[in-house]
Write a protein that holds these residues in place. Sequence first.
Motif, PDB file in Angstrom:
ATOM      1  N   PRO A 156       0.830  -1.206   0.000  1.00 41.30           N
ATOM      2  CA  PRO A 156       0.000   0.000   0.000  1.00 41.30           C
ATOM      3  C   PRO A 156       0.867   1.259   0.000  1.00 41.30           C
ATOM      4  O   PRO A 156       1.839   1.346   0.760  1.00 41.30           O
ATOM      5  N   VAL A 157       0.527   2.218  -0.867  1.00 37.94           N
ATOM      6  CA  VAL A 157       1.307   3.444  -1.008  1.00 37.94           C
ATOM      7  C   VAL A 157       0.586   4.581  -0.286  1.00 37.94           C
ATOM      8  O   VAL A 157      -0.547   4.922  -0.630  1.00 37.94           O
ATOM      9  N   PRO A 158       1.200   5.186   0.717  1.00 32.84           N
ATOM     10  CA  PRO A 158       0.551   6.275   1.451  1.00 32.84           C
ATOM     11  C   PRO A 158       0.294   7.489   0.560  1.00 32.84           C
ATOM     12  O   PRO A 158       1.074   7.792  -0.344  1.00 32.84           O
ATOM     13  N   GLY A 159      -0.803   8.177   0.804  1.00 30.21           N
ATOM     14  CA  GLY A 159      -1.081   9.417   0.103  1.00 30.21           C
ATOM     15  C   GLY A 159       0.000  10.447   0.390  1.00 30.21           C
ATOM     16  O   GLY A 159       0.462  10.576   1.519  1.00 30.21           O
ATOM     17  N   GLY A 160       0.406  11.154  -0.637  1.00 25.56           N
ATOM     18  CA  GLY A 160       1.444  12.170  -0.474  1.00 25.56           C
ATOM     19  C   GLY A 160       2.849  11.654  -0.622  1.00 25.56           C
ATOM     20  O   GLY A 160       3.805  12.436  -0.592  1.00 25.56           O
ATOM     21  N   ALA A 161       3.007  10.337  -0.786  1.00 25.34           N
ATOM     22  CA  ALA A 161       4.355   9.774  -0.953  1.00 25.34           C
ATOM     23  C   ALA A 161       4.977  10.263  -2.249  1.00 25.34           C
ATOM     24  O   ALA A 161       4.294  10.416  -3.267  1.00 25.34           O
ATOM     25  N   GLN A 162       6.278  10.511  -2.217  1.00 25.25           N
ATOM     26  CA  GLN A 162       7.017  10.986  -3.382  1.00 25.25           C
ATOM     27  C   GLN A 162       8.187  10.047  -3.676  1.00 25.25           C
ATOM     28  O   GLN A 162       8.655   9.323  -2.792  1.00 25.25           O
ATOM     29  N   VAL A 163       8.621  10.084  -4.920  1.00 24.03           N
ATOM     30  CA  VAL A 163       9.806   9.319  -5.298  1.00 24.03           C
ATOM     31  C   VAL A 163      10.968   9.715  -4.384  1.00 24.03           C
ATOM     32  O   VAL A 163      11.202  10.905  -4.141  1.00 24.03           O
ATOM     33  N   GLY A 164      11.663   8.728  -3.864  1.00 25.62           N
ATOM     34  CA  GLY A 164      12.777   8.981  -2.950  1.00 25.62           C
ATOM     35  C   GLY A 164      12.412   8.816  -1.490  1.00 25.62           C
ATOM     36  O   GLY A 164      13.313   8.757  -0.637  1.00 25.62           O
ATOM     37  N   ASP A 165      11.109   8.754  -1.171  1.00 24.84           N
ATOM     38  CA  ASP A 165      10.716   8.499   0.210  1.00 24.84           C
ATOM     39  C   ASP A 165      11.096   7.076   0.598  1.00 24.84           C
ATOM     40  O   ASP A 165      11.130   6.170  -0.242  1.00 24.84           O
ATOM     41  N   ARG A 166      11.364   6.876   1.882  1.00 29.91           N
ATOM     42  CA  ARG A 166      11.651   5.536   2.381  1.00 29.91           C
ATOM     43  C   ARG A 166      10.363   4.932   2.929  1.00 29.91           C
ATOM     44  O   ARG A 166       9.654   5.567   3.710  1.00 29.91           O
ATOM     45  N   PHE A 167      10.072   3.692   2.511  1.00 28.50           N
ATOM     46  CA  PHE A 167       8.913   2.967   3.007  1.00 28.50           C
ATOM     47  C   PHE A 167       9.361   1.927   4.035  1.00 28.50           C
ATOM     48  O   PHE A 167      10.365   1.236   3.835  1.00 28.50           O
ATOM     49  N   LEU A 168       8.600   1.816   5.128  1.00 26.28           N
ATOM     50  CA  LEU A 168       8.710   0.698   6.065  1.00 26.28           C
ATOM     51  C   LEU A 168       7.401  -0.057   6.019  1.00 26.28           C
ATOM     52  O   LEU A 168       6.332   0.538   6.196  1.00 26.28           O
ATOM     53  N   VAL A 169       7.465  -1.368   5.772  1.00 20.73           N
ATOM     54  CA  VAL A 169       6.277  -2.185   5.544  1.00 20.73           C
ATOM     55  C   VAL A 169       6.151  -3.209   6.662  1.00 20.73           C
ATOM     56  O   VAL A 169       7.092  -3.974   6.919  1.00 20.73           O
ATOM     57  N   ASN A 170       4.992  -3.228   7.324  1.00 20.02           N
ATOM     58  CA  ASN A 170       4.738  -4.103   8.464  1.00 20.02           C
ATOM     59  C   ASN A 170       3.680  -5.132   8.069  1.00 20.02           C
ATOM     60  O   ASN A 170       2.527  -4.799   7.835  1.00 20.02           O
ATOM     61  N   VAL A 171       4.079  -6.415   7.976  1.00 17.62           N
ATOM     62  CA  VAL A 171       3.174  -7.488   7.570  1.00 17.62           C
ATOM     63  C   VAL A 171       2.732  -8.267   8.798  1.00 17.62           C
ATOM     64  O   VAL A 171       3.563  -8.712   9.599  1.00 17.62           O
ATOM     65  N   SER A 172       1.409  -8.449   8.946  1.00 20.79           N
ATOM     66  CA  SER A 172       0.843  -9.180  10.075  1.00 20.79           C
ATOM     67  C   SER A 172       0.091 -10.398   9.567  1.00 20.79           C
ATOM     68  O   SER A 172      -0.720 -10.299   8.646  1.00 20.79           O
ATOM     69  N   GLY A 173       0.348 -11.575  10.160  1.00 22.47           N
ATOM     70  CA  GLY A 173      -0.381 -12.770   9.772  1.00 22.47           C
ATOM     71  C   GLY A 173       0.259 -14.017  10.342  1.00 22.47           C
ATOM     72  O   GLY A 173       1.486 -14.149  10.350  1.00 22.47           O
ATOM     73  N   LEU A 174      -0.552 -14.939  10.805  1.00 23.00           N
ATOM     74  CA  LEU A 174      -0.047 -16.163  11.422  1.00 23.00           C
ATOM     75  C   LEU A 174       0.682 -17.027  10.400  1.00 23.00           C
ATOM     76  O   LEU A 174       0.155 -17.345   9.347  1.00 23.00           O
ATOM     77  N   ASN A 175       1.919 -17.386  10.723  1.00 27.53           N
ATOM     78  CA  ASN A 175       2.720 -18.314   9.912  1.00 27.53           C
ATOM     79  C   ASN A 175       2.925 -17.863   8.469  1.00 27.53           C
ATOM     80  O   ASN A 175       3.165 -18.688   7.588  1.00 27.53           O
ATOM     81  N   HIS A 176       2.842 -16.581   8.216  1.00 29.45           N
ATOM     82  CA  HIS A 176       3.045 -16.136   6.837  1.00 29.45           C
ATOM     83  C   HIS A 176       4.523 -16.239   6.453  1.00 29.45           C
ATOM     84  O   HIS A 176       5.403 -16.211   7.311  1.00 29.45           O
ATOM     85  N   VAL A 177       4.751 -16.342   5.160  1.00 30.52           N
ATOM     86  CA  VAL A 177       6.112 -16.380   4.625  1.00 30.52           C
ATOM     87  C   VAL A 177       6.206 -15.342   3.518  1.00 30.52           C
ATOM     88  O   VAL A 177       5.483 -15.416   2.526  1.00 30.52           O
ATOM     89  N   VAL A 178       7.069 -14.352   3.698  1.00 27.92           N
ATOM     90  CA  VAL A 178       7.325 -13.372   2.640  1.00 27.92           C
ATOM     91  C   VAL A 178       8.402 -13.953   1.737  1.00 27.92           C
ATOM     92  O   VAL A 178       9.557 -14.081   2.128  1.00 27.92           O
ATOM     93  N   ASN A 179       8.003 -14.309   0.519  1.00 29.11           N
ATOM     94  CA  ASN A 179       8.902 -14.989  -0.402  1.00 29.11           C
ATOM     95  C   ASN A 179       9.791 -14.039  -1.183  1.00 29.11           C
ATOM     96  O   ASN A 179      10.920 -14.390  -1.540  1.00 29.11           O
ATOM     97  N   SER A 180       9.284 -12.851  -1.472  1.00 29.89           N
ATOM     98  CA  SER A 180      10.086 -11.878  -2.208  1.00 29.89           C
ATOM     99  C   SER A 180       9.591 -10.481  -1.904  1.00 29.89           C
ATOM    100  O   SER A 180       8.425 -10.268  -1.555  1.00 29.89           O
ATOM    101  N   ILE A 181      10.498  -9.517  -2.026  1.00 31.96           N
ATOM    102  CA  ILE A 181      10.194  -8.111  -1.813  1.00 31.96           C
ATOM    103  C   ILE A 181      10.733  -7.338  -3.016  1.00 31.96           C
ATOM    104  O   ILE A 181      11.475  -7.896  -3.828  1.00 31.96           O
ATOM    105  N   PRO A 182      10.371  -6.067  -3.172  1.00 29.72           N
ATOM    106  CA  PRO A 182      10.839  -5.317  -4.344  1.00 29.72           C
ATOM    107  C   PRO A 182      12.362  -5.314  -4.464  1.00 29.72           C
ATOM    108  O   PRO A 182      13.086  -5.315  -3.463  1.00 29.72           O
TER     109      PRO A 182
END
Length: 215
Positions: A21-47
């Motif tokens: 999800p991209v926050p409103g007002g975000a600009q190129v060059g901003d740093r994103f921190l992404v918080n994933v919540s879910g039981l036993n989830h596996v993040v297989n790949s990121i950008p």
Amino acid sequence: MPTYVGAATANITVDGDNNVPVPGGAQVGDRFLVNVSGLNHVVNSIPSGWVTHVAYHEPTTGTDAGQTVFGGIYDGSTPVFNVTQAVDRDANVSTVAIRDGAVVDQVSSSEETDLSTTHITPALTPSRDGALIVCLWTGSATTVTGTPTSPLLERVDYEYWGHNYVGTYEQAPASSFSGEYTSSVSIRAVAAIIALVSDTPTWTSLPRRGMAMVG
């Protein structure tokens, strides 16, 4: 110095590719921190070019939502991550956008053993004054809300089976800090705390040079 821009949330209801999800007002060059919540989830790949700040972790007892935190620099396109939900697909994700050349300085994480309404991150100390500290929690419950403890400011309070809660502390000094929030029902939460500092030093004064007199 690093500045909070905005936050955004989304549900994760399918295995495979999901948009960050991209926050409103975000600009190129901003740093994103992404918080994933879910039981036993596996993040297989990121950008491409992004990094995992906190690998998947979950409470040491019970069956409660775990957490993965990753992030990187926003390039204007829609970031995509791939996630597999091993048990429940009723998971969620939040993004916090930060501006002004923020780089990750310190990271710590923890898991709770007992049910509680009080949730405290580990303590960390930014390497210099003027840091922006981001505290991120996940936990399992339905119809749960949170209340931050000063000086944290609430940025995300979202529930979709798992609770996704984020607070920030701006212009933090270079001293030990741990974030805290209170949930409306007892949960076992997991936490991450990340300090960000500017990628360029702040000069408070410049050296003065004398001028030679020519007679």
